[in-house]
Design an enzyme around this catalytic site. Structure first.
Site, short mmCIF file in Angstrom:
data_model
loop_
_atom_site.label_atom_id
_atom_site.label_comp_id
_atom_site.label_asym_id
_atom_site.label_seq_id
_atom_site.Cartn_x
_atom_site.Cartn_y
_atom_site.Cartn_z
N CYS A 2 0.84 -1.19 0.00
CA CYS A 2 0.00 0.00 0.00
C CYS A 2 0.88 1.24 0.00
O CYS A 2 1.95 1.26 0.61
CB CYS A 2 -0.95 0.08 1.18
SG CYS A 2 -2.09 -1.27 1.29
N ARG A 27 3.44 -0.21 -5.08
CA ARG A 27 3.20 -0.80 -3.77
C ARG A 27 1.85 -1.52 -3.69
O ARG A 27 1.52 -2.12 -2.66
CB ARG A 27 3.26 0.27 -2.68
CG ARG A 27 4.58 1.01 -2.64
CD ARG A 27 4.58 2.08 -1.60
NE ARG A 27 4.58 1.51 -0.27
CZ ARG A 27 5.66 1.20 0.42
NH1 ARG A 27 6.85 1.39 -0.11
NH2 ARG A 27 5.56 0.70 1.63
N TRP A 84 -2.86 -2.68 -1.68
CA TRP A 84 -2.65 -4.10 -1.95
C TRP A 84 -3.44 -4.83 -0.86
O TRP A 84 -3.13 -4.71 0.33
CB TRP A 84 -1.17 -4.46 -1.87
CG TRP A 84 -0.90 -5.87 -2.30
CD1 TRP A 84 -0.79 -6.33 -3.58
CD2 TRP A 84 -0.70 -7.01 -1.46
NE1 TRP A 84 -0.54 -7.69 -3.58
CE2 TRP A 84 -0.48 -8.13 -2.29
CE3 TRP A 84 -0.68 -7.19 -0.07
CZ2 TRP A 84 -0.25 -9.41 -1.79
CZ3 TRP A 84 -0.46 -8.47 0.43
CH2 TRP A 84 -0.23 -9.56 -0.43
N ASN A 110 -1.07 1.79 5.73
CA ASN A 110 -0.20 0.77 5.12
C ASN A 110 0.29 -0.11 6.25
O ASN A 110 0.90 0.40 7.19
CB ASN A 110 0.96 1.48 4.40
CG ASN A 110 2.13 0.56 4.07
OD1 ASN A 110 3.26 0.99 4.02
ND2 ASN A 110 1.87 -0.70 3.83
N GLY A 111 0.02 -1.41 6.17
CA GLY A 111 0.47 -2.32 7.23
C GLY A 111 -0.63 -3.31 7.57
O GLY A 111 -1.61 -3.45 6.83
N GLU A 495 14.34 -19.17 -11.15
CA GLU A 495 14.02 -17.78 -11.50
C GLU A 495 13.16 -17.73 -12.78
O GLU A 495 12.22 -16.95 -12.87
CB GLU A 495 15.32 -16.99 -11.67
CG GLU A 495 15.18 -15.56 -12.17
CD GLU A 495 14.37 -14.64 -11.25
OE1 GLU A 495 14.00 -15.05 -10.13
OE2 GLU A 495 14.07 -13.52 -11.69
N LYS A 499 9.51 -16.07 -12.97
CA LYS A 499 9.21 -14.98 -13.91
C LYS A 499 8.01 -15.33 -14.78
O LYS A 499 7.12 -14.53 -14.97
CB LYS A 499 10.44 -14.76 -14.79
CG LYS A 499 11.06 -13.46 -14.99
CD LYS A 499 11.51 -12.51 -13.97
CE LYS A 499 10.96 -12.45 -12.63
NZ LYS A 499 11.83 -11.87 -11.63
N GLU A 502 4.71 -15.25 -12.63
CA GLU A 502 4.20 -13.95 -12.19
C GLU A 502 3.78 -13.07 -13.36
O GLU A 502 2.87 -12.27 -13.22
CB GLU A 502 5.16 -13.23 -11.25
CG GLU A 502 6.43 -12.72 -11.83
CD GLU A 502 7.32 -12.00 -10.80
OE1 GLU A 502 6.81 -11.46 -9.81
OE2 GLU A 502 8.55 -12.00 -11.00
N HIS A 518 12.55 -38.27 -9.72
CA HIS A 518 12.03 -38.62 -8.39
C HIS A 518 10.58 -38.18 -8.21
O HIS A 518 10.11 -38.09 -7.09
CB HIS A 518 12.92 -38.01 -7.30
CG HIS A 518 14.33 -38.53 -7.35
ND1 HIS A 518 14.64 -39.84 -7.04
CD2 HIS A 518 15.49 -37.95 -7.73
CE1 HIS A 518 15.95 -40.02 -7.20
NE2 HIS A 518 16.48 -38.89 -7.62
N LYS A 617 5.22 -4.48 -5.71
CA LYS A 617 6.67 -4.46 -5.84
C LYS A 617 7.36 -4.63 -4.49
O LYS A 617 8.36 -5.31 -4.37
CB LYS A 617 7.08 -3.13 -6.49
CG LYS A 617 8.56 -2.99 -6.76
CD LYS A 617 8.94 -3.71 -8.02
CE LYS A 617 10.42 -3.62 -8.34
NZ LYS A 617 10.85 -4.75 -9.17
C1 AGP Z 1 10.39 -10.76 -8.33
O1 AGP Z 1 10.10 -10.75 -9.68
C2 AGP Z 1 9.27 -10.75 -7.45
N1 AGP Z 1 8.32 -9.74 -7.76
C3 AGP Z 1 9.50 -11.00 -5.97
O2 AGP Z 1 9.75 -12.36 -5.88
C4 AGP Z 1 10.63 -10.24 -5.24
O3 AGP Z 1 11.87 -10.64 -5.72
C5 AGP Z 1 10.52 -10.54 -3.73
O4 AGP Z 1 9.28 -10.08 -3.27
C6 AGP Z 1 11.63 -9.89 -2.94
O5 AGP Z 1 11.60 -8.50 -3.04
P1 AGP Z 1 12.80 -7.62 -2.53
O6 AGP Z 1 13.99 -7.94 -3.39
O7 AGP Z 1 12.33 -6.21 -2.67
O8 AGP Z 1 13.06 -7.98 -1.10
#
Ligand code: AGP
Length: 622
Positions: A2, A27, A84, A110-111, A495, A499, A502, A518, A617
């Site tokens: 947020c 945010r 959020w 926010n929180g 990774e 990617k 998401e 396995h 983010k």
């Molecule tokens: C990455 O593409 C993601 N959006 C997410 O996994 C991110 O890397 C994770 O939330 C950690 O964020 P930070 O690096 O700001 O701590």
């Protein structure tokens, strides 16, 4: 998560609040809203969905909330929020700002209030009716209750926060205080921006840098009373306190897409420049030593490290997994990587001889911050890696490696900060290794030469974007994806899967290739492509073998390998080539076709590439 913004001054308020909210949309973007006091009336306007929805509503009907009350020299006073969702689905009603029942107080938050149910039950018993499912409404109703009892705004805020457990950054407007914003925080960021006859507040300083040169960071359990003329600070006992004024770091205009269609595409394409900038600063030539002169780590400490623990989440965790290989190979120091969120349940087996590395691009990830605090409470030394010099992680780390040269990353999916993090981690491993200085490890020059070549190789890889696009779009309609790799490229498989998930919402998993047999191999069929990260080197033959096993189960096969790998070309349906590179340096290159794969498939499917659904983010809640 947020974002919060606030303004008091003589300028038209709506454009200011909207500009602030645009800058904070990273945010959260489930809903947005504003509350404005026009001197007489306190109004709220809010809407579920992206900020553009609120803007549309405002375009058609700004009359009710424009803050104008007809006077010439009018003070505009208002707050805004981008959400959020945590408590209560994204909806108009759950969007912030929230009113109390008498609509005399408006709050943005926010929180997370952990004891909200308990507080809510008490308020409901006393006859208060709730409209929303949010934890925030509890705060505003509590403020209203206490204000009726004691009539002083400041002591009401002190009393309210003493009842709250959890994290909060709050901005509050009172009908009875037409030209004042009150702000208070605990464990969620809030910064005050100081202007000339106008003052601001926001969840981060880059947002304020658009409006002011000076800022004050509100600390935990501190209250700010913001008016046009001045800002006063108090502790939660209601006593006045002094705060230090800081110069704001002016960020380049990070909302410029520089001609790219999406921020994500721009940020992927910035990677060679970012790595090059970091290397030019910290390893200007392969003959020089790593220049981390600002680190105060003593050689005696570095020579006696018993273990390294890396704490991070998501993409930052994957950069930590790569670092494990590099640290152990170069320094022989046992290195463990933990999801920060999992570390909260693990006994911290650390000592004063341990080194903790916390990695977070935002520097505000709640899981990472809590895990780091737990780890350093054992006496371990912390090195923080972040690209936000003004973040909680930067504040927490006496020893820090900033990657701010990467520039702000706007797209929610991390790309350039990932390669920036691994650049710093390789450099840190070389730095420690140089201090350890044993003969076996002394020959770091070839490695430094290779590292210095990486920006050029990344650049060459980036020029292949169109070819990657053409190849990967053949698979855009597949149901699931499996990514496999071994050794230093296993984290790239993880990774790549993250990617793709998401950005495109296609289910994807990353596996260590030897693990397929396995269990996971059972999911393979012609609808589930397998992407093998298969780079010549120690792991090549085994990944090749595991890929053959997958091919025998009718999975469409994609390889990421170097130019001229004829063996791979003979068995894979599609080969995504990268320039020739050694295995140890390969993650810098192999990740790029994977970022493009996720990007192009997501774009083809019409996804919201820069702001995927359900994400934010900065993940500032545990
Ligand atoms: C990455 O593409 C993601 N959006 C997410 O996994 C991110 O890397 C994770 O939330 C950690 O964020 P930070 O690096 O700001 O701590």
């Amino acid at each position: 998560m947020c974002g919060i913004v606030g303004y008091v001054g003589n300028k038209e308020i709506i454009p200011i609040l909207l500009e602030g909210l645009h800058s904070l949309e990273y945010r959260g973007y489930d809903s947005s809203g504003i509350a404005i006091h026009d001197g007489k009336v306190l109004s709220v306007l809010k809407s579920v969905g992206k900020l553009s929805k609120l803007e549309e509503i405002l375009k058609n009907d700004a009359g009710s909330v424009n803050g104008k009350n007809g006077k010439n020299e009018h003070v505009y006073c208002g707050i805004g929020h981008t959400r959020w969702a945590t408590h209560g689905e994204p909806s108009d009603i759950n969007a912030h700002p929230h009113f109390d029942s008498d609509e005399k107080i408006a709050v943005v938050h926010n929180g997370i209030i952990r004891n909200y149910q308990e507080v809510k039950d008490k308020l409901v018993k006393s006859g208060i009716k709730f409209l929303t499912q949010t934890d925030t409404e509890v705060i505003v109703q509590l403020i209203a209750k206490y204000l009726k009892e004691n009539n002083s705004v400041l002591s009401t805020i002190c009393k309210t926060v003493s009842d709250l457990e959890g994290s909060y950054a709050l901005a509050i407007l009172f009908k009875e205080k037409p030209d004042k914003i009150y702000a208070v925080r605990k464990e969620s960021p809030l910064v005050i921006g100081l202007g000339e006859k106008e003052n601001y507040l926001a969840s981060d300083s880059p947002t304020l840098s658009r409006f002011v040169d000076k800022i004050v960071r509100l600390g935990d359990n501190e209250i700010a009373e913001v008016t046009k003329e001045k800002v006063e600070f108090f502790n939660t006992k209601g006593e006045k306190i002094n705060k230090t004024v800081q110069k704001v770091i002016k960020s380049k205009d990070f909302l410029d897409k520089r001609g790219f269609k999406h921020y994500l595409e721009k940020e992927i394409n910035e990677q060679s420049e970012v790595i090059s900038n970091l290397l030019n600063e910290f390893l200007p030539s392969s003959d020089s030593k790593v220049k981390f002169d600002h680190l105060k780590l003593k050689p005696e400490f570095l020579k006696n490290i018993d273990r390294i623990l890396i704490l991070a989440c998501g993409t930052a965790y994957h950069s930590g997994l790569i670092a494990k290989y590099v640290f152990e190979n170069l320094t022989s120091i046992p290195t463990e990587v933990q999801f920060a969120s999992e570390y909260l349940n693990i006994k911290p087996l650390l000592s004063e001889k341990s080194l903790v590395i916390g990695i977070s691009q935002s520097g505000e990830t709640a899981d990472t911050l809590t895990a780091i605090k737990r780890a350093v409470s054992c006496g371990a030394t912390l090195v923080g890696i972040t690209n936000r010099a003004d973040s909680a992680l930067a504040d927490l780390s006496k020893e820090r490696l900033l990657i701010s040269k990467a520039g702000l990353e706007v797209s929610v999916a991390a790309t350039k900060t990932f390669t920036a993090q691994i650049t710093m981690l390789y450099l840190l491993a070389i730095y420690i290794s140089e201090i350890l200085g044993s003969t076996e490890r002394n020959n770091l020059k070839p490695l430094k030469q290779e590292l210095r070549l990486i920006p050029r190789l990344v650049d060459q890889t980036l020029t292949r974007a169109e070819y990657y696009q053409e190849q990967v779009l053949k698979y855009a309609n597949k149901r699931d994806f499996v990514f496999i790799g071994r050794g230093i490229n296993y984290p790239i498989a993880l990774e790549a899967a993250l990617k793709l998930k998401e950005l495109s919402y296609i289910h994807a998993s990353g596996y260590a290739s030897g693990e397929m047999k396995h269990g996971p191999i059972a999911v393979l069929d012609p609808n589930v492509p397998v992407v093998s990260i298969i780079v010549p080197g120690e792991t090549y033959d085994r990944v090749f073998q595991n890929s053959l096993e997958a091919k025998s189960r009718s999975a469409p096969m994609i390889a990421v390998t170097v130019d001229g790998d004829k063996k791979a070309e003979s068995i894979f349906d599609t080969v995504l080539h990268v320039p020739p590179v050694t295995e140890v340096m390969s993650p810098f290159l192999t990740v790029i076709p994977m970022q493009f794969l996720a990007y192009y498939i997501a774009e083809h499917l019409g996804r919201d590439v820069d702001q995927p659904r359900n994400l934010a983010k900065s993940v500032t809640v545990e």
